[in-house]
Structure formats: C-alpha cells, structure tokens
Design a protein around this motif. Structure first.
Motif, mmCIF file in Angstrom:
data_model
loop_
_atom_site.group_PDB
_atom_site.id
_atom_site.type_symbol
_atom_site.label_atom_id
_atom_site.label_comp_id
_atom_site.label_asym_id
_atom_site.label_seq_id
_atom_site.Cartn_x
_atom_site.Cartn_y
_atom_site.Cartn_z
ATOM 1 N N PRO A 11 51.916 74.502 60.508
ATOM 2 C CA PRO A 11 50.731 74.409 61.354
ATOM 3 C C PRO A 11 49.466 74.110 60.562
ATOM 4 O O PRO A 11 49.414 74.248 59.337
ATOM 5 N N THR A 12 48.449 73.705 61.277
ATOM 6 C CA THR A 12 47.156 73.414 60.669
ATOM 7 C C THR A 12 46.588 74.651 59.979
ATOM 8 O O THR A 12 46.819 75.783 60.421
ATOM 9 N N ILE A 88 56.423 54.284 45.194
ATOM 10 C CA ILE A 88 56.287 55.520 44.413
ATOM 11 C C ILE A 88 57.539 55.755 43.566
ATOM 12 O O ILE A 88 57.455 56.097 42.385
ATOM 13 N N THR A 89 58.705 55.564 44.170
ATOM 14 C CA THR A 89 59.940 55.794 43.416
ATOM 15 C C THR A 89 60.138 54.734 42.326
ATOM 16 O O THR A 89 60.738 55.018 41.283
ATOM 17 N N GLU A 90 59.637 53.528 42.575
ATOM 18 C CA GLU A 90 59.702 52.494 41.522
ATOM 19 C C GLU A 90 58.917 52.925 40.277
ATOM 20 O O GLU A 90 59.216 52.495 39.167
ATOM 21 N N ARG A 91 57.897 53.765 40.496
ATOM 22 C CA ARG A 91 57.121 54.295 39.366
ATOM 23 C C ARG A 91 57.760 55.558 38.786
ATOM 24 O O ARG A 91 57.150 56.239 37.958
ATOM 25 N N ASN A 92 58.967 55.878 39.273
ATOM 26 C CA ASN A 92 59.661 57.103 38.860
ATOM 27 C C ASN A 92 58.853 58.357 39.189
ATOM 28 O O ASN A 92 58.898 59.351 38.463
ATOM 29 N N HIS A 93 58.122 58.288 40.294
ATOM 30 C CA HIS A 93 57.377 59.438 40.792
ATOM 31 C C HIS A 93 58.063 59.977 42.045
ATOM 32 O O HIS A 93 58.870 59.283 42.676
ATOM 33 N N LEU A 94 57.726 61.205 42.383
ATOM 34 C CA LEU A 94 58.317 61.881 43.548
ATOM 35 C C LEU A 94 57.403 61.708 44.773
ATOM 36 O O LEU A 94 56.240 62.129 44.734
ATOM 37 N N PRO A 95 57.899 61.121 45.869
ATOM 38 C CA PRO A 95 57.089 61.040 47.091
ATOM 39 C C PRO A 95 57.011 62.405 47.778
ATOM 40 O O PRO A 95 58.039 63.047 48.012
ATOM 41 N N VAL A 96 55.792 62.838 48.081
ATOM 42 C CA VAL A 96 55.567 64.130 48.734
ATOM 43 C C VAL A 96 54.766 63.884 50.008
ATOM 44 O O VAL A 96 53.590 63.490 49.945
ATOM 45 N N ILE A 97 55.379 64.086 51.159
ATOM 46 C CA ILE A 97 54.671 63.914 52.434
ATOM 47 C C ILE A 97 54.028 65.241 52.810
ATOM 48 O O ILE A 97 54.692 66.280 52.854
ATOM 49 N N ALA A 98 52.721 65.209 53.064
ATOM 50 C CA ALA A 98 52.003 66.404 53.515
ATOM 51 C C ALA A 98 51.588 66.164 54.947
ATOM 52 O O ALA A 98 50.770 65.303 55.224
ATOM 53 N N GLY A 99 52.193 66.917 55.867
ATOM 54 C CA GLY A 99 51.899 66.529 57.234
ATOM 55 C C GLY A 99 51.984 67.593 58.282
ATOM 56 O O GLY A 99 52.687 68.589 58.123
ATOM 57 N N GLY A 100 51.291 67.287 59.362
ATOM 58 C CA GLY A 100 51.326 68.185 60.494
ATOM 59 C C GLY A 100 51.690 67.496 61.787
ATOM 60 O O GLY A 100 51.819 68.138 62.822
#
Length: 311
Positions: A11-12, A88-100
């Motif tokens: 939740p918000t 993002i994954t091509e940069r070998n980074h982890l995608p993190v979705i922050a959402g509501g």
C-alpha cells in the motif's frame, strides 16, 4: 534464461520507494517505477514522486515520460517494462520494480497479451458522445450488467476503462473478465515479489502525515498550476491527490474539507491496494514498523540475497 525481476509492492506510504533503492544499492540494481501516475511530468507532490536526493544515485525509469493530457495503459506499461528489463539486464544490473498500481504490476509480470482486440475509434467516439450528453452513470450501469466483476475493479468515473471494457464485450462477445482469466499467466521473467504491510493504525497515520506534508510543500500550487494549464478534465487529474484539490481551487470547498477528503481517499486506496496484492499475486510479505524499519529492511535484504541465489 529468463531475467530475474524483483518487485516491491504494497500500500501507499508503507516504504516501497526507500526499500527499492536499498535493494538496488545492495544488488547493483536499477529501479523501474510501477506507479501509473508518476509517469506524468509536473505531477510530483501528489504522486509522492521520488526526489533526486532520495534516488541516492540509483537510475530510475518510467518517471516523467508523459504530459498530463497523454493516455497511458497497462499494455503500454507492460511493453515499457519489457524494454527497461532488457536494457537493465544487458548492463548486468538487477531490475527492481517499485510499485503500487496492482493491475500494472500484474500485467507486466504475467505476460498478458493485450494485442488481440484493437481499439475501435468509432465505438469510442460514440460512447464519448453518450457520456457528454447523459453522463457516465448509464454506461457504468451497462457494464455492471454485462461484466460485474470488471465493473467492481473500475471507478465509476474512469470513462476510459469503462468504455474499453464495454468495447471488448461488444466486439468479442466475451467480457473483459473472461478475457483476462484466459490470459497466459506464465511470466516472461523469474519474478521475486516482496510485499510490505504495516499495522493499519500506523499506516493510516503515515498516510495522514504524508498528506499534511504534501500540503506544506505545495500540493495546492501544483494542482492549481495544472488546472490553469487546462488539464482539469484529463484522466491524470482524476487521480487521488489531484481530484480532491480541484473543488477547493474552484471555490466549491474549503481547504480543510479537501485535505480531509484526500486523507480518507488515500486510506481507502491503501486498503484496496493491499487487498489486490494479497488476492492476485504470489508475494512474500513483511510487516514493517516505523521504529524498526532499518532492522526489518536488513532482514529483507538478507532474505532476498538467498532468493536471488536460488534463482
């Protein structure tokens, strides 16, 4: 191999933004906003948009990508998330979705196919004309008859989604609910969902405090500026945080009433968000208490390290 995607939901006002930044810092990640309103430029205070300072140098995506009068949909969000995850994954980074926004997160992670039924512009124009003449109540009542499950998910004033749901039924003979139930549910990713919740009274107090802070930092001026630019009747201005201020700006309500209404609507929204994620998605839940937040975040980060190893 499918890419790993972490999503922080709940939740918000529960702390999703700060946790997503901590995850990105710990695991070489980049954050993708999963909020359907933070895409709009100039809508900063009312959407609790992350500040440059709060990002702590972590790249953030899908923020400030649209003007307030532009449309946005779960289908477009799904495609944009796919593009972000890829880069993002091509940069070998982890995608993190922050959402509501539950529907958007679910659509992005579950691989829905939105392309089967194309929009019929003539049909949309006809229903728009009916709304302008008779109001939206009659159309919403029609939707309640043909697809009560979908109607329950849609605010009666959200004409775009009401029209779309009626269009799908009119053109396919199937309801939007049937259409969604038949969708592919296998994710194109290896998702990890971290859910944050909080004892109700504490969460509601945080929401009330956040609204007070929004007012203090200029929410009224932000809404007035958008109103004066001609955005009053756009879909974006129907969002919580904006629609409550317009009656005050028009002189139809005093500020205390508008603020109380915003607090109430925000609390109700938080309840709906939590219900959505609890019922619709497979989430690992953590209870957050404000005074123990840092310790609890550390527990989550340690747990996440183990989950990532298994992925």
């Amino acid at each position: 191999m499918k890419p790993v995607v972490v999503a922080v939901v709940g939740p918000t006002a529960v702390g999703k933004t700060s946790l997503s930044v901590e995850i990105a810092r710990r695991f070489a990640g980049e954050v993708i906003s999963g909020d359907s309103m933070q895409i709009y430029r100039g809508m900063d205070i009312g959407t609790a948009k992350i500040t440059d300072e709060e990002t702590r140098g972590i790249p953030h995506h899908l923020i400030d990508i649209k003007q307030p009068d532009e449309s946005f949909s779960a289908a477009e969000f799904q495609q944009r998330v796919a593009d972000c995850v890829s880069t993002i994954t091509e940069r070998n980074h982890l995608p993190v979705i922050a959402g509501g926004t539950g529907l958007y997160i679910q659509a992005a992670l579950n691989g829905y196919n939105f392309a089967d039924q194309k929009r019929d512009d003539a049909f949309h124009e006809q229903l728009e004309k009916e709304i302008s003449q008779d109001g939206i109540a009659a159309l919403y009542a029609r939707l309640e008859k043909v697809d009560p499950e979908q109607a329950a998910k849609i605010h009666p004033n959200n004409k775009r989604r009401v029209i779309r749901a009626l269009e799908v039924f009119e053109k396919t003979g199937k309801t939007m609910s049937e259409y969604q139930d038949a969708q592919q549910i296998e994710s194109p990713y290896r998702p990890i969902l971290i859910g944050l919740e909080m004892e109700r009274e504490q969460l509601y107090q945080r929401i009330n405090d956040r609204v007070d802070e929004m007012i203090k930092t200029g929410l009224v001026e932000e809404v007035r500026n958008l109103y004066n630019k001609g955005f009053a009747n756009t879909q974006s201005m129907k969002a919580i945080g904006y629609k409550e201020m317009i009656p005050y700006i028009k002189g139809e309500m005093d500020l205390d009433e508008a603020v109380d209404l915003l607090k109430r609507n925000s609390r109700r929204f938080a309840k709906r968000q939590l219900t959505w994620f609890k019922n619709k998605m497979n989430v690992d839940w953590y209870t957050i208490t404000p005074e123990q937040k840092d310790k609890q975040f550390e527990t989550i980060l340690n747990d996440l390290a183990g989950m990532l190893e298994k992925k």
